[in-house]
Write a protein that holds these residues in place. Structure first.
Motif, mmCIF file in Angstrom:
data_model
loop_
_atom_site.group_PDB
_atom_site.id
_atom_site.type_symbol
_atom_site.label_atom_id
_atom_site.label_comp_id
_atom_site.label_asym_id
_atom_site.label_seq_id
_atom_site.Cartn_x
_atom_site.Cartn_y
_atom_site.Cartn_z
ATOM 1 N N ASN A 178 0.858 -1.175 0.000
ATOM 2 C CA ASN A 178 0.000 0.000 0.000
ATOM 3 C C ASN A 178 0.892 1.221 0.000
ATOM 4 O OD1 ASN A 178 -1.278 2.319 1.792
ATOM 5 N ND2 ASN A 178 -2.970 1.230 0.831
ATOM 6 N N ALA A 179 0.658 2.118 -0.940
ATOM 7 C CA ALA A 179 1.443 3.341 -1.008
ATOM 8 C C ALA A 179 0.522 4.530 -0.811
ATOM 9 C CB ALA A 179 2.173 3.452 -2.335
ATOM 10 N N SER A 180 0.980 5.480 -0.023
ATOM 11 C CA SER A 180 0.213 6.702 0.198
ATOM 12 C C SER A 180 0.988 7.892 -0.323
ATOM 13 C CB SER A 180 -0.065 6.885 1.696
ATOM 14 O OG SER A 180 1.151 7.166 2.371
ATOM 15 N N LEU A 181 0.247 8.947 -0.604
ATOM 16 C CA LEU A 181 0.870 10.177 -1.100
ATOM 17 C C LEU A 181 0.224 11.378 -0.437
ATOM 18 C CD1 LEU A 181 2.666 11.814 -3.061
ATOM 19 C CD2 LEU A 181 0.805 11.645 -4.738
ATOM 20 N N ASP A 182 1.057 12.222 0.169
ATOM 21 C CA ASP A 182 0.609 13.504 0.689
ATOM 22 C C ASP A 182 1.405 14.557 -0.076
ATOM 23 O OD1 ASP A 182 0.131 14.943 4.012
ATOM 24 O OD2 ASP A 182 0.078 15.847 2.032
ATOM 25 N N LYS A 183 0.824 15.026 -1.154
ATOM 26 C CA LYS A 183 1.567 15.905 -2.040
ATOM 27 C C LYS A 183 1.912 17.225 -1.369
ATOM 28 C CE LYS A 183 0.018 18.082 -5.782
ATOM 29 N NZ LYS A 183 -0.459 18.412 -7.142
ATOM 30 N N SER A 184 1.011 17.740 -0.562
ATOM 31 C CA SER A 184 1.244 19.052 0.035
ATOM 32 C C SER A 184 2.430 19.042 0.984
ATOM 33 C CB SER A 184 -0.012 19.540 0.758
ATOM 34 O OG SER A 184 -0.362 18.631 1.788
ATOM 35 N N SER A 185 2.610 17.929 1.679
ATOM 36 C CA SER A 185 3.749 17.848 2.599
ATOM 37 C C SER A 185 4.962 17.208 1.954
ATOM 38 C CB SER A 185 3.355 17.066 3.855
ATOM 39 O OG SER A 185 3.121 15.710 3.546
ATOM 40 N N GLY A 186 4.818 16.747 0.720
ATOM 41 C CA GLY A 186 5.946 16.153 0.009
ATOM 42 C C GLY A 186 6.368 14.810 0.570
ATOM 43 N N ARG A 187 5.387 13.975 0.886
ATOM 44 C CA ARG A 187 5.732 12.694 1.494
ATOM 45 C C ARG A 187 4.944 11.544 0.889
ATOM 46 N NH1 ARG A 187 5.941 14.230 7.964
ATOM 47 N NH2 ARG A 187 7.597 15.765 7.791
ATOM 48 N N SER A 188 5.593 10.389 0.875
ATOM 49 C CA SER A 188 4.937 9.156 0.478
ATOM 50 C C SER A 188 5.462 8.034 1.359
ATOM 51 C CB SER A 188 5.209 8.836 -0.993
ATOM 52 O OG SER A 188 4.650 7.572 -1.349
ATOM 53 N N THR A 189 4.610 7.063 1.609
ATOM 54 C CA THR A 189 5.052 5.887 2.336
ATOM 55 C C THR A 189 4.660 4.643 1.558
ATOM 56 O OG1 THR A 189 3.004 5.701 3.602
ATOM 57 C CG2 THR A 189 4.777 6.996 4.590
ATOM 58 N N LEU A 190 5.485 3.627 1.673
ATOM 59 C CA LEU A 190 5.176 2.315 1.114
ATOM 60 C C LEU A 190 5.068 1.356 2.285
ATOM 61 C CD1 LEU A 190 4.812 0.407 -1.333
ATOM 62 C CD2 LEU A 190 7.274 -0.033 -1.215
ATOM 63 N N TYR A 191 3.892 0.791 2.433
ATOM 64 C CA TYR A 191 3.608 -0.144 3.521
ATOM 65 C C TYR A 191 3.633 -1.552 2.946
ATOM 66 C CZ TYR A 191 0.841 -2.486 7.174
ATOM 67 O OH TYR A 191 0.379 -3.341 8.141
ATOM 68 N N ILE A 192 4.426 -2.414 3.560
ATOM 69 C CA ILE A 192 4.481 -3.816 3.148
ATOM 70 C C ILE A 192 3.968 -4.660 4.311
ATOM 71 C CG2 ILE A 192 5.919 -5.727 2.343
ATOM 72 C CD1 ILE A 192 7.911 -3.695 1.256
ATOM 73 N N ALA A 193 2.917 -5.379 4.059
ATOM 74 C CA ALA A 193 2.322 -6.215 5.106
ATOM 75 C C ALA A 193 2.894 -7.628 5.042
ATOM 76 C CB ALA A 193 0.809 -6.260 4.922
ATOM 77 N N ALA A 194 3.017 -8.216 6.237
ATOM 78 C CA ALA A 194 3.437 -9.620 6.346
ATOM 79 C C ALA A 194 4.634 -9.912 5.448
ATOM 80 C CB ALA A 194 2.268 -10.540 6.005
ATOM 81 N N SER A 195 5.728 -9.256 5.726
ATOM 82 C CA SER A 195 6.896 -9.333 4.849
ATOM 83 C C SER A 195 7.405 -10.771 4.701
ATOM 84 C CB SER A 195 8.015 -8.434 5.377
ATOM 85 O OG SER A 195 8.372 -8.812 6.688
ATOM 86 N N GLN A 196 7.978 -11.044 3.522
ATOM 87 C CA GLN A 196 8.509 -12.365 3.198
ATOM 88 C C GLN A 196 9.947 -12.233 2.722
ATOM 89 O OE1 GLN A 196 5.876 -13.695 0.091
ATOM 90 N NE2 GLN A 196 4.061 -13.700 1.407
ATOM 91 N N PRO A 197 10.746 -13.285 2.847
ATOM 92 C CA PRO A 197 12.136 -13.204 2.358
ATOM 93 C C PRO A 197 12.226 -12.776 0.899
ATOM 94 C CG PRO A 197 11.884 -15.129 3.757
ATOM 95 C CD PRO A 197 10.500 -14.544 3.591
ATOM 96 N N GLY A 198 11.247 -13.148 0.108
ATOM 97 C CA GLY A 198 11.231 -12.752 -1.296
ATOM 98 C C GLY A 198 11.026 -11.267 -1.516
ATOM 99 N N ASP A 199 10.674 -10.558 -0.460
ATOM 100 C CA ASP A 199 10.521 -9.101 -0.562
ATOM 101 C C ASP A 199 11.869 -8.391 -0.475
ATOM 102 O OD1 ASP A 199 7.516 -9.193 1.485
ATOM 103 O OD2 ASP A 199 7.723 -9.316 -0.704
ATOM 104 N N SER A 200 12.905 -9.127 -0.126
ATOM 105 C CA SER A 200 14.235 -8.532 0.002
ATOM 106 C C SER A 200 14.683 -7.954 -1.335
ATOM 107 C CB SER A 200 15.237 -9.581 0.489
ATOM 108 O OG SER A 200 14.886 -10.076 1.760
ATOM 109 N N ALA A 201 14.976 -6.667 -1.327
ATOM 110 C CA ALA A 201 15.353 -5.940 -2.554
ATOM 111 C C ALA A 201 15.600 -4.497 -2.152
ATOM 112 C CB ALA A 201 14.254 -6.014 -3.597
ATOM 113 N N THR A 202 15.972 -3.690 -3.124
ATOM 114 C CA THR A 202 16.051 -2.249 -2.905
ATOM 115 C C THR A 202 14.783 -1.612 -3.453
ATOM 116 O OG1 THR A 202 18.459 -2.184 -2.988
ATOM 117 C CG2 THR A 202 17.313 -0.127 -3.441
#
Lengths: 111, 113
Positions: free
Chosen positions: A63-87
């Motif tokens: 899930n990614a959120s965007l708050d353009k006015s404050s210049g911020r975004s977050t990427l939420y990863i739920a229930a992480s798995q070893p296969g999520d390992s990356a940059t």
């Protein structure tokens, strides 16, 4: 000049944890923000694209959120798995189809 | 879905030689191609933007005579690193936007010895 910053630079978590990656940008005049995944020595895979008029996008455990006015975004990863390992890279698109990238968050999910 | 391929995936060359990197769009036409360079542990930096049939637009600080870009067809763009030096060793990636989402080639690892 647009600058994109990602925090943290690196993150190591045990499998199953929920986690949040942060991205901030200095100029709010963007068309969209995109999150990418890059595996070592590979190209980029687009994960989520949020248009400037949108506040969030979801795809599976991401899930990614965007708050353009404050210049911020977050990427939420739920229930992480070893296969999520990356940059994970965030990038903002401005005029002229220009993409400005952050330096990425290197994620390691330990089994 | 739309795919971009790059060739070669990796190349080692001697200092002073030239190297050509090909970027192909498979099953779609790429009017515009972006070329990026990525040094180890760093993010992608845009080098130039090429449009089919016209001259490329280079970013500030990128030598157009050293990094020759040709976009002669809608499915092929090439980047030639001329008179390569060790400091040109990097990961080169091409990118295009067939439908809004930006897609990237798998990259080419260039090592200049």
């Amino acid at each position: 000049k647009q600058e994109v910053t990602q925090i943290p630079a690196a993150l190591s978590v045990p499998e199953g944890e929920n986690l949040v990656l942060n991205c901030s940008f200095t100029d709010s005049a963007i068309y969209n923000l995109q999150w990418f995944r890059q595996d070592p020595g590979k190209g980029l895979t687009s994960l989520l694209l949020i248009q400037s008029s949108q506040r969030e996008q979801t795809s599976g455990r991401l899930n990614a959120s965007l708050d353009k006015s404050s210049g911020r975004s977050t990427l939420y990863i739920a229930a992480s798995q070893p296969g999520d390992s990356a940059t994970y890279l965030c990038a903002v698109e401005t005029s002229g189809s220009r993409l400005t990238f952050g330096e990425g968050t290197q994620l390691t999910v330990n089994p | 879905g739309a795919v971009v391929s790059q060739h070669p995936s990796w190349v080692i060359c001697k200092s002073g030689t030239s190297v050509k990197i090909e970027c192909r769009s498979l099953d779609f036409q790429a009017t515009t191609m972006f070329w990026y360079r990525q040094f180890p542990k760093q993010s992608l930096m845009l080098m130039a933007t090429s449009n089919e049939g016209s001259k490329a637009t280079y970013e500030q600080g990128v030598e157009k005579d050293k990094f020759l870009i040709n976009h002669a067809s809608l499915t092929l763009s090439t980047l030639t690193v001329t008179s390569a030096h060790p400091e040109d060793s990097s990961f080169y990636i091409c990118s295009t936007s067939p439908s809004g989402h930006r897609i990237f080639g798998p990259g080419t690892r260039l090592t200049v010895t």
